[in-house]
Design a protein around this motif. Sequence first.
Motif, PDB file in Angstrom:
ATOM      1  N   GLY A 301       0.836  -1.198   0.000  1.00 14.66           N
ATOM      2  CA  GLY A 301       0.000   0.000   0.000  1.00 14.66           C
ATOM      3  C   GLY A 301       0.866   1.241   0.000  1.00 14.66           C
ATOM      4  O   GLY A 301       1.753   1.381  -0.832  1.00 14.66           O
ATOM      5  N   ARG A 302       0.641   2.127   0.974  1.00 17.39           N
ATOM      6  CA  ARG A 302       1.447   3.343   1.112  1.00 17.39           C
ATOM      7  C   ARG A 302       2.233   3.342   2.425  1.00 17.39           C
ATOM      8  O   ARG A 302       2.586   4.399   2.946  1.00 17.39           O
ATOM      9  N   GLN A 303       2.523   2.184   2.945  1.00  9.84           N
ATOM     10  CA  GLN A 303       3.318   2.090   4.172  1.00  9.84           C
ATOM     11  C   GLN A 303       4.736   2.599   3.947  1.00  9.84           C
ATOM     12  O   GLN A 303       5.286   2.493   2.849  1.00  9.84           O
ATOM     13  N   VAL A 304       5.318   3.122   5.024  1.00  6.74           N
ATOM     14  CA  VAL A 304       6.701   3.590   5.020  1.00  6.74           C
ATOM     15  C   VAL A 304       7.421   2.931   6.192  1.00  6.74           C
ATOM     16  O   VAL A 304       6.937   2.973   7.333  1.00  6.74           O
ATOM     17  N   CYS A 305       8.564   2.317   5.925  1.00 10.43           N
ATOM     18  CA  CYS A 305       9.377   1.724   6.985  1.00 10.43           C
ATOM     19  C   CYS A 305      10.817   2.185   6.808  1.00 10.43           C
ATOM     20  O   CYS A 305      11.434   1.949   5.769  1.00 10.43           O
ATOM     21  N   ASP A 306      11.372   2.817   7.824  1.00 11.03           N
ATOM     22  CA  ASP A 306      12.704   3.412   7.779  1.00 11.03           C
ATOM     23  C   ASP A 306      13.540   2.806   8.902  1.00 11.03           C
ATOM     24  O   ASP A 306      13.151   2.836  10.070  1.00 11.03           O
ATOM     25  N   THR A 307      14.695   2.245   8.545  1.00 16.40           N
ATOM     26  CA  THR A 307      15.622   1.699   9.535  1.00 16.40           C
ATOM     27  C   THR A 307      16.947   2.430   9.441  1.00 16.40           C
ATOM     28  O   THR A 307      17.575   2.452   8.388  1.00 16.40           O
ATOM     29  N   HIS A 308      17.345   3.054  10.533  1.00 18.61           N
ATOM     30  CA  HIS A 308      18.649   3.704  10.634  1.00 18.61           C
ATOM     31  C   HIS A 308      19.450   3.001  11.724  1.00 18.61           C
ATOM     32  O   HIS A 308      18.997   2.889  12.862  1.00 18.61           O
ATOM     33  N   MET A 309      20.630   2.545  11.361  1.00 18.00           N
ATOM     34  CA  MET A 309      21.427   1.746  12.283  1.00 18.00           C
ATOM     35  C   MET A 309      22.867   2.242  12.334  1.00 18.00           C
ATOM     36  O   MET A 309      23.442   2.596  11.310  1.00 18.00           O
ATOM     37  N   ARG A 310      23.430   2.248  13.525  1.00 20.93           N
ATOM     38  CA  ARG A 310      24.842   2.566  13.706  1.00 20.93           C
ATOM     39  C   ARG A 310      25.437   1.548  14.667  1.00 20.93           C
ATOM     40  O   ARG A 310      24.932   1.343  15.782  1.00 20.93           O
ATOM     41  N   VAL A 311      26.533   0.908  14.240  1.00 18.76           N
ATOM     42  CA  VAL A 311      27.242  -0.067  15.059  1.00 18.76           C
ATOM     43  C   VAL A 311      28.642   0.473  15.325  1.00 18.76           C
ATOM     44  O   VAL A 311      29.429   0.657  14.389  1.00 18.76           O
ATOM     45  N   ASP A 312      28.944   0.737  16.583  1.00 19.78           N
ATOM     46  CA  ASP A 312      30.247   1.269  16.976  1.00 19.78           C
ATOM     47  C   ASP A 312      31.111   0.153  17.545  1.00 19.78           C
ATOM     48  O   ASP A 312      30.783  -0.440  18.588  1.00 19.78           O
ATOM     49  N   HIS A 313      32.229  -0.121  16.870  1.00 17.66           N
ATOM     50  CA  HIS A 313      33.232  -1.044  17.396  1.00 17.66           C
ATOM     51  C   HIS A 313      34.257  -0.212  18.165  1.00 17.66           C
ATOM     52  O   HIS A 313      35.067   0.501  17.570  1.00 17.66           O
ATOM     53  N   VAL A 314      34.200  -0.308  19.477  1.00 19.06           N
ATOM     54  CA  VAL A 314      35.085   0.472  20.336  1.00 19.06           C
ATOM     55  C   VAL A 314      36.250  -0.380  20.835  1.00 19.06           C
ATOM     56  O   VAL A 314      37.388   0.084  20.896  1.00 19.06           O
ATOM     57  N   ALA A 315      35.953  -1.636  21.173  1.00 15.34           N
ATOM     58  CA  ALA A 315      36.979  -2.529  21.723  1.00 15.34           C
ATOM     59  C   ALA A 315      37.495  -3.482  20.646  1.00 15.34           C
ATOM     60  O   ALA A 315      36.862  -3.685  19.609  1.00 15.34           O
ATOM     61  N   ALA A 316      38.635  -4.076  20.913  1.00 11.04           N
ATOM     62  CA  ALA A 316      39.253  -5.009  19.971  1.00 11.04           C
ATOM     63  C   ALA A 316      38.597  -6.391  20.057  1.00 11.04           C
ATOM     64  O   ALA A 316      37.908  -6.716  21.019  1.00 11.04           O
ATOM     65  N   HIS A 317      38.808  -7.179  18.987  1.00  3.41           N
ATOM     66  CA  HIS A 317      38.371  -8.576  18.930  1.00  3.41           C
ATOM     67  C   HIS A 317      36.852  -8.716  19.070  1.00  3.41           C
ATOM     68  O   HIS A 317      36.358  -9.645  19.719  1.00  3.41           O
ATOM     69  N   CYS A 318      36.106  -7.813  18.461  1.00  3.43           N
ATOM     70  CA  CYS A 318      34.645  -7.874  18.521  1.00  3.43           C
ATOM     71  C   CYS A 318      34.065  -8.199  17.140  1.00  3.43           C
ATOM     72  O   CYS A 318      34.633  -7.816  16.114  1.00  3.43           O
ATOM     73  N   ASN A 319      32.920  -8.873  17.137  1.00  2.14           N
ATOM     74  CA  ASN A 319      32.246  -9.246  15.900  1.00  2.14           C
ATOM     75  C   ASN A 319      30.852  -8.632  15.859  1.00  2.14           C
ATOM     76  O   ASN A 319      30.141  -8.613  16.874  1.00  2.14           O
ATOM     77  N   SER A 320      30.456  -8.157  14.687  1.00  2.00           N
ATOM     78  CA  SER A 320      29.073  -7.724  14.481  1.00  2.00           C
ATOM     79  C   SER A 320      28.617  -8.180  13.113  1.00  2.00           C
ATOM     80  O   SER A 320      29.386  -8.134  12.148  1.00  2.00           O
ATOM     81  N   HIS A 321      27.368  -8.634  13.051  1.00  2.26           N
ATOM     82  CA  HIS A 321      26.807  -9.119  11.791  1.00  2.26           C
ATOM     83  C   HIS A 321      25.374  -8.618  11.682  1.00  2.26           C
ATOM     84  O   HIS A 321      24.572  -8.811  12.601  1.00  2.26           O
ATOM     85  N   GLU A 322      25.080  -7.959  10.573  1.00  2.00           N
ATOM     86  CA  GLU A 322      23.737  -7.421  10.354  1.00  2.00           C
ATOM     87  C   GLU A 322      23.202  -7.893   9.008  1.00  2.00           C
ATOM     88  O   GLU A 322      23.877  -7.765   7.989  1.00  2.00           O
ATOM     89  N   LEU A 323      21.999  -8.442   9.017  1.00  2.00           N
ATOM     90  CA  LEU A 323      21.300  -8.824   7.798  1.00  2.00           C
ATOM     91  C   LEU A 323      19.875  -8.307   7.879  1.00  2.00           C
ATOM     92  O   LEU A 323      19.099  -8.740   8.737  1.00  2.00           O
ATOM     93  N   TYR A 324      19.555  -7.359   7.008  1.00  2.00           N
ATOM     94  CA  TYR A 324      18.199  -6.818   6.932  1.00  2.00           C
ATOM     95  C   TYR A 324      17.624  -7.097   5.547  1.00  2.00           C
ATOM     96  O   TYR A 324      18.288  -6.868   4.534  1.00  2.00           O
ATOM     97  N   LYS A 325      16.388  -7.607   5.522  1.00  2.00           N
ATOM     98  CA  LYS A 325      15.703  -7.878   4.270  1.00  2.00           C
ATOM     99  C   LYS A 325      14.361  -7.154   4.253  1.00  2.00           C
ATOM    100  O   LYS A 325      13.683  -7.047   5.286  1.00  2.00           O
ATOM    101  N   GLY A 326      13.984  -6.680   3.068  1.00  2.00           N
ATOM    102  CA  GLY A 326      12.701  -6.017   2.918  1.00  2.00           C
ATOM    103  C   GLY A 326      11.961  -6.517   1.694  1.00  2.00           C
ATOM    104  O   GLY A 326      12.573  -6.794   0.656  1.00  2.00           O
TER     105      GLY A 326
END
Length: 451
Positions: A301-326
Amino acid sequence: MSTPTETTTPSALPIAAAAPAAVAFFAADFARLRAAEPSAHRLALRESAWQHFERQGFPTLRQEEWRFTNVAPVGKTAFRRPVAVDREKLAAGVEAFRLAGTIELVFVDGRFDAALSAKELPAGLTVALAGESSRADALLGSVSGIDTRPFAALATALFEELAFVEVAAGAVVEQPLHLLFYSTAQETPGASFPRTLIHAGEHSQATIVESFAGDADAVYLTCPVTEIVTEPAAVVDHYKFQRDSREAFHLSGLALATARGANVSTHSFSLGGAIVRHDIQARLAGEGSEATLNGLYLVDGRQVCDTHMRVDHVAAHCNSHELYKGILDGRSRAVFNGRIFVHKGAQKTDAKQTNRNLLLSDDALVNTNPQLEIFADDVKCTHGSTVGQLDDDAIFYLRSRGIGAEAAKSLLTYAFASDLVERAKVPALARELREFLFHWIPQGDVVRDAV
């Protein structure tokens, strides 16, 4: 080399000019809550949050972070705090959104409803409401980002009750906790500002589901903020299940911070709402910690979906994984803006961000912008996005096996989404997602029989 910090220069109109109807309610409600606040800490937090909201202004299309999402309809709506509704009708409405096998706490229009909620919690898990925990005061607002996110600031200034979820050190809570936030239909559109603070103790494990739902076709504003704070080696599996009314506004914030060796996963499923915005922040501050941030949005229809993401790696030896589907149909719109920021000294970072979009209509539109900013020299980081339609060769293959054209398209659409649906480890949630998909896609009964 110095590490730059994120700054914003508001280009929005003053809130009274940009949102003349809504801001009158916001200002009056802030004055009411400010006068009644018994906690000195929360009073200072409310006042600071309101000042940040006034400074940033009500978002407009002239701001970079909002240029694809028009929230003017929110500003033009005259809201009020919801009043009590018929209990029998309310109970029936809530029943449709319960999740079997979970411990359920129900909040109606932002307020805890004891009669609709579980009476007992398992050992190692406590939930305190606003004013009941001094420990909550020490953590509240510590990671929510009110200085750069106007609706997180607004929600911090105007929340009524806090759901403080605390998992004791060493506790392993097997049964998922389900926080169900339900919004009711009102003569004048209602507004609520749910607030959740999750604190996971050292070596603890817990699964928490937050659901947002409401009366069908009701116009309302839900503006929630969730904060997740972990101690070393804690494990938190978090789910956000957004299925608000198709006429509702949902403007949310989620922020998490990891300690050494902690593991946080959060899965967002966005299915309802007229205008939906998710602001997500993850801060990997403890060495060896990990964050997984996945999401699925279905709009038509006329739906609106907005995703704003920020991932801050501050420390060493860290893992982050992001998967977004629309998946987008009709004249719907979606936005995905994801940024991985690797700070100086965050060596051995492993980060991956992917956004994939499937357009089922020529009139649907998505704006996707994954970003990397790296200030360390020993990292492994990738990002990417895709926007496309169903593969003609795959459709032809299915049709050559005797499957009709529409059924083939529906099967491929289901397959695109099911990857994320099957990652839900809460059985009742996975079932609800599958059923929604079967009703949402054409010839869903055919797909149900096939899978």
